[in-house]
Design an enzyme around this catalytic site. Structure first.
Site, PDB file in Angstrom:
ATOM      1  N   GLY A  12     -25.348  30.286  -8.066  1.00 66.14           N
ATOM      2  CA  GLY A  12     -25.268  31.379  -8.614  1.00 66.14           C
ATOM      3  C   GLY A  12     -26.594  32.139  -8.634  1.00 66.14           C
ATOM      4  O   GLY A  12     -27.027  32.964  -9.252  1.00 66.14           O
ATOM      5  N   ASN A  14     -27.363  34.339  -6.287  1.00 69.64           N
ATOM      6  CA  ASN A  14     -26.889  35.852  -6.115  1.00 69.64           C
ATOM      7  C   ASN A  14     -26.583  36.618  -7.320  1.00 69.64           C
ATOM      8  O   ASN A  14     -26.710  37.689  -7.450  1.00 69.64           O
ATOM      9  CB  ASN A  14     -25.693  35.881  -4.840  1.00 69.64           C
ATOM     10  CG  ASN A  14     -26.394  35.942  -3.432  1.00 69.64           C
ATOM     11  OD1 ASN A  14     -27.043  36.643  -3.247  1.00 69.64           O
ATOM     12  ND2 ASN A  14     -26.234  34.682  -2.796  1.00 69.64           N
ATOM     13  N   ASN A 108     -18.223  40.931  -0.536  1.00 67.42           N
ATOM     14  CA  ASN A 108     -18.602  39.632  -0.399  1.00 67.42           C
ATOM     15  C   ASN A 108     -19.957  39.587   0.230  1.00 67.42           C
ATOM     16  O   ASN A 108     -20.183  40.296   1.001  1.00 67.42           O
ATOM     17  CB  ASN A 108     -17.536  38.758   0.570  1.00 67.42           C
ATOM     18  CG  ASN A 108     -17.983  37.439   0.838  1.00 67.42           C
ATOM     19  OD1 ASN A 108     -18.208  36.700   0.106  1.00 67.42           O
ATOM     20  ND2 ASN A 108     -17.921  36.938   1.984  1.00 67.42           N
ATOM     21  N   HIS A 110     -22.173  37.296   2.633  1.00 68.79           N
ATOM     22  CA  HIS A 110     -22.067  36.370   3.684  1.00 68.79           C
ATOM     23  C   HIS A 110     -23.427  35.951   4.328  1.00 68.79           C
ATOM     24  O   HIS A 110     -24.040  36.882   4.781  1.00 68.79           O
ATOM     25  CB  HIS A 110     -21.200  36.702   4.809  1.00 68.79           C
ATOM     26  CG  HIS A 110     -20.840  35.657   5.795  1.00 68.79           C
ATOM     27  ND1 HIS A 110     -19.953  34.365   5.546  1.00 68.79           N
ATOM     28  CD2 HIS A 110     -21.187  35.214   7.115  1.00 68.79           C
ATOM     29  CE1 HIS A 110     -20.196  33.572   6.541  1.00 68.79           C
ATOM     30  NE2 HIS A 110     -20.927  34.088   7.495  1.00 68.79           N
ATOM     31  N   ASP A 151     -14.007  37.175   6.536  1.00 67.69           N
ATOM     32  CA  ASP A 151     -15.471  37.867   6.927  1.00 67.69           C
ATOM     33  C   ASP A 151     -14.834  39.043   8.091  1.00 67.69           C
ATOM     34  O   ASP A 151     -15.899  39.294   8.894  1.00 67.69           O
ATOM     35  CB  ASP A 151     -16.426  37.124   7.523  1.00 67.69           C
ATOM     36  CG  ASP A 151     -16.676  35.700   6.523  1.00 67.69           C
ATOM     37  OD1 ASP A 151     -16.699  36.147   5.257  1.00 67.69           O
ATOM     38  OD2 ASP A 151     -16.983  34.502   6.996  1.00 67.69           O
ATOM     39  N   GLU A 181     -30.116  38.289   1.012  1.00 66.75           N
ATOM     40  CA  GLU A 181     -29.001  38.166   0.170  1.00 66.75           C
ATOM     41  C   GLU A 181     -29.364  38.987  -1.335  1.00 66.75           C
ATOM     42  O   GLU A 181     -28.606  39.803  -1.642  1.00 66.75           O
ATOM     43  CB  GLU A 181     -28.443  36.868   0.079  1.00 66.75           C
ATOM     44  CG  GLU A 181     -28.075  36.216   1.357  1.00 66.75           C
ATOM     45  CD  GLU A 181     -27.280  34.894   0.869  1.00 66.75           C
ATOM     46  OE1 GLU A 181     -26.569  34.744  -0.069  1.00 66.75           O
ATOM     47  OE2 GLU A 181     -27.571  34.011   1.599  1.00 66.75           O
TER      48      GLU A 181
HETATM   49  C1  GAR Z   1     -25.026  32.045  -0.717  1.00 71.50           C
HETATM   50  O1  GAR Z   1     -26.005  31.773   0.486  1.00 71.50           O
HETATM   51  C2  GAR Z   1     -23.839  33.105  -0.030  1.00 71.50           C
HETATM   52  O2  GAR Z   1     -24.216  33.797   0.908  1.00 71.50           O
HETATM   53  C3  GAR Z   1     -22.921  32.101   0.410  1.00 71.50           C
HETATM   54  O3  GAR Z   1     -22.862  30.916  -0.472  1.00 71.50           O
HETATM   55  C4  GAR Z   1     -24.256  30.792  -1.207  1.00 71.50           C
HETATM   56  C5  GAR Z   1     -24.276  30.804  -2.566  1.00 71.50           C
HETATM   57  O4  GAR Z   1     -25.438  30.812  -3.111  1.00 71.50           O
HETATM   58  N1  GAR Z   1     -21.652  32.445   0.661  1.00 71.50           N
HETATM   59  C6  GAR Z   1     -20.795  32.123   1.812  1.00 71.50           C
HETATM   60  O5  GAR Z   1     -21.233  31.307   2.557  1.00 71.50           O
HETATM   61  C7  GAR Z   1     -19.372  32.826   1.888  1.00 71.50           C
HETATM   62  N2  GAR Z   1     -19.005  32.648   2.981  1.00 71.50           N
HETATM   63  P1  GAR Z   1     -25.576  30.869  -4.652  1.00 71.50           P
HETATM   64  O6  GAR Z   1     -24.267  30.582  -5.654  1.00 71.50           O
HETATM   65  O7  GAR Z   1     -26.994  30.667  -5.110  1.00 71.50           O
HETATM   66  O8  GAR Z   1     -25.346  32.465  -5.032  1.00 71.50           O
END
Ligand code: GAR
Length: 208
Positions: A12, A14, A108, A110, A151, A181
């Site tokens: 989490g 993000n 989303n 990515h 995507d 991100e």
């Molecule tokens: C992030 O790097 C996000 O971009 C990726 O998962 C991670 C989650 O981190 N998402 C994907 O790969 C979706 N295809 P977080 O839980 O620390 O935000």
């Protein structure tokens, strides 16, 4: 006010970037009304609780079939009445019915510059492993609307990040998060909250 529901599966970071950006005014006109995780143990749920945001777990493990899970998942979303649904590291396929019902209202993040290193099987660390294996010199992140593909939806924002000699997947993942991100995801929410993003002929147009 844009009512935003954030969907998470893991750490989490993000989600935290979004919470911080709402609190410090980087994201305006926005209220975080709920966080849903498919994973009961996701640290993201604790982050939500610490920020005083209603947090829920809807896990496929608790339902006898994917159909029953999808139904419960959509019910929970409907109950929260979001104007925008944000997938912040959410690793469950969004049910078709939800995509139709919330067309151009689901975004989303990515961790690559789409269309590189995206689609089925490219998530989390795997994206960065593939980028390093290919030897690309520039990577990055993309915020896009969610459509029926993986995507494939309209791209809202992208930000590039340099690969450095000696990068490991973990080091690169962290740099992409910090430099891309955690910036473009809050920025995209703020743009949408202020009516500055529209989809025209299948492409997102951002007013500058
Ligand atoms: C992030 O790097 C996000 O971009 C990726 O998962 C991670 C989650 O981190 N998402 C994907 O790969 C979706 N295809 P977080 O839980 O620390 O935000």
């Amino acid at each position: 006010m844009l009512n935003v529901v954030v969907l998470v599966s893991g750490g989490g970071t993000n989600l935290q970037a979004i919470i911080d950006a709402v609190n410090d005014g980087t994201i305006t006109n926005t209220r975080l009304t709920g966080v849903i995780s498919n994973n009961q143990n996701a640290y993201a749920l604790e982050r939500a609780e610490m920020a005083g945001i209603p947090a829920f777990c809807v896990s496929p493990k608790n339902y006898d079939s994917r159909e029953l899970f999808n139904e419960a998942f959509l019910n929970k979303i409907d109950e929260l009445q979001p104007d925008l649904i944000v997938l912040a590291g959410f690793l469950v396929v969004i049910p078709k019915e939800m995509i139709e019902k919330y067309r151009n209202k689901i975004i989303n993040i990515h961790p690559s510059l789409i269309p590189a290193f995206c689609g089925t099987g490219y998530y989390g660390l795997k994206v960065h492993e593939a980028a390093l294996a290919r030897g690309v010199k520039v990577v990055g992140a993309t915020v896009h609307f969610v459509d029926e593909g993986t995507d494939t939806g309209p791209i809202i924002l992208q930000k590039a990040v340099d690969v450095q000699n000696g990068d490991t997947p973990q080091v690169l993942q962290r740099r992409v998060m910090e430099e891309a991100e955690w910036k473009i995801l809050p920025q995209a929410i703020d743009l949408i909250a202020n009516g500055r993003v529209e989809v025209v002929n299948g492409k997102a147009v951002v007013a500058q």
